[in-house]
Scaffold this active site. Structure first.
Site, short mmCIF file in Angstrom:
data_model
loop_
_atom_site.label_atom_id
_atom_site.label_comp_id
_atom_site.label_asym_id
_atom_site.label_seq_id
_atom_site.Cartn_x
_atom_site.Cartn_y
_atom_site.Cartn_z
N GLU A 89 0.87 -1.25 -0.08
CA GLU A 89 0.05 -0.02 -0.10
C GLU A 89 0.86 1.30 0.00
O GLU A 89 0.55 2.27 -0.66
CB GLU A 89 -1.03 -0.10 1.19
CG GLU A 89 -2.07 -0.98 1.14
CD GLU A 89 -2.90 -0.93 -0.18
OE1 GLU A 89 -2.92 0.14 -0.89
OE2 GLU A 89 -3.55 -1.99 -0.74
N TYR A 106 -6.88 6.43 3.46
CA TYR A 106 -6.99 5.28 2.37
C TYR A 106 -6.38 4.17 2.84
O TYR A 106 -6.84 2.94 2.98
CB TYR A 106 -6.45 5.64 1.05
CG TYR A 106 -6.18 4.53 0.24
CD1 TYR A 106 -7.52 3.69 -0.35
CD2 TYR A 106 -5.00 4.03 0.08
CE1 TYR A 106 -6.97 2.32 -0.92
CE2 TYR A 106 -4.53 2.80 -0.54
CZ TYR A 106 -5.60 2.14 -0.99
OH TYR A 106 -5.25 0.97 -1.82
N ASP A 116 -9.91 4.80 -2.88
CA ASP A 116 -8.96 5.34 -3.52
C ASP A 116 -9.43 5.88 -5.14
O ASP A 116 -10.64 5.99 -5.27
CB ASP A 116 -7.87 4.04 -3.82
CG ASP A 116 -8.35 3.31 -4.98
OD1 ASP A 116 -9.65 2.85 -4.99
OD2 ASP A 116 -7.85 2.80 -5.75
#
Length: 310
Positions: free
Chosen positions: A55, A138, A156
DNA sequence: GAAACGTGGTA
DNA sequence: TTACCAAGTTT
């Protein structure tokens, strides 16, 4: 008050009724089952740390460029403790040309916090995740959802675009995430946590592979018939101009050039060598000063520079 | 809320 | 070739 048996999602202009959440879940999740890419951070052995590393790397960076760097990082630093024991400079070096190298610093700092505060285990709690360096709205939701199967709205750029089109009837979402988008994303979430996590990954993948920014392939879309944007005739974006990002000639470009020199060099580099990357002294100095302030570069007592050794 | 923050692929 | 775009976060 009376609750209608099937809730509808409010759409922007409201000339077109938005699709009902429950009608989208199965098609999108089934599509995901057939079309999901086999990405390393989606495999069970990736674990929560693998999800977190991916991520960080994927923030503003395409999958294709992340793949090789991700594999190298997970081989070198399979746990947060392994990364925390390494110097920040090595993390920056191993970040390579992914871009936004402060992410490497923040990931290193997050690893250190995880090692110290959570016995080396990536926390599962959304608020604890959010408190880690480099973890925003996020990323916290993504880790909690993908690594731990929790029910979170994962917003996102892909999901925002899918929702803007399917539910909002617009070609593109607003420039910045709005309260309305968060509300919509929560309203769309399946009740069951495991299903919600699947839905989050599926909508993201749909945006990445089918409902793309430039050339959406509506013929391959599992919810094309219900899409508000299609029903409205795929009107062009009308809202405020989407502000583009300039790069050439900016401090960012100079910082990138300076850091590239230091990444390539095992030995400390002289000021004279660094001065060759840019011909405007003022801007060059400002960029270097910024890198030092950010902790991306270290100045040694003898006046040479290198990536941080500690 | 706007601006800063890298880099490279694609149309 | 210029411009847009890519799983955002921080100040």
């Amino acid at each position: 008050m009376s609750t209608s048996p099937v809730e509808t999602v409010p759409s922007a202009g409201d000339t077109v009724p938005g699709p009902r959440p429950a009608d989208l879940h199965a098609p999108v999740i089934d599509w995901f089952g057939e079309n999901a890419r086999d990405l390393p951070w989606r495999r069970p052995e990736a674990g929560a740390w693998g999800v977190m590393v991916s991520e960080f790397m994927l923030q503003q960076t395409p999958v294709s460029r992340v793949l090789p760097i991700y594999e190298e990082w997970m081989r070198r630093w399979p746990t947060p403790g392994d990364l925390a024991a390494e110097s920040t400079g090595e993390a920056v070096r191993a970040w390579g040309r992914l871009g936004y190298p402060r992410r490497a610093l923040r990931l290193h700092a997050a690893a250190a916090a995880i090692a110290e505060r959570y016995e080396g285990q990536v926390p599962a709690d959304h608020h604890l995740l959010l408190a880690l360096p480099g973890v925003g709205e996020y990323t916290a939701a993504a880790v909690a959802s993908f690594a731990y199967g929790q029910r979170h709205a994962v917003l996102d750029t892909n999901v925002r675009r899918v929702f803007a089109r399917a539910a909002g009837g617009s070609q593109y979402p607003p420039n910045a995430t709005t309260a309305a988008e968060r509300r919509l994303a929560r309203a769309m979430l399946p009740e069951e946590p495991a299903t919600a996590a699947r839905w989050a990954a599926a909508t993201m993948e749909l945006g990445a592979l089918v409902c793309t920014a430039r050339k959406p392939d509506c013929s391959a879309c599992p919810i094309a018939d219900q899409c508000a944007w299609r029903r409205a005739g795929t009107p062009a974006h009308d809202g405020p101009e989407r502000r583009g990002q300039t790069y050439a000639g900016t401090d960012r470009q100079v910082r990138g050039k300076l850091l590239a020199v230091l990444r390539e060099s095992v030995d400390p580099v002289s000021r004279a060598t660094l001065d060759q990357v840019w011909n405007k002294p003022e801007q060059r100095n400002r960029a270097l000063r910024g890198l030092l302030t950010d902790g991306l570069v270290e100045r040694l007592p003898d006046g040479t520079y290198r990536l941080p050794g500690a």
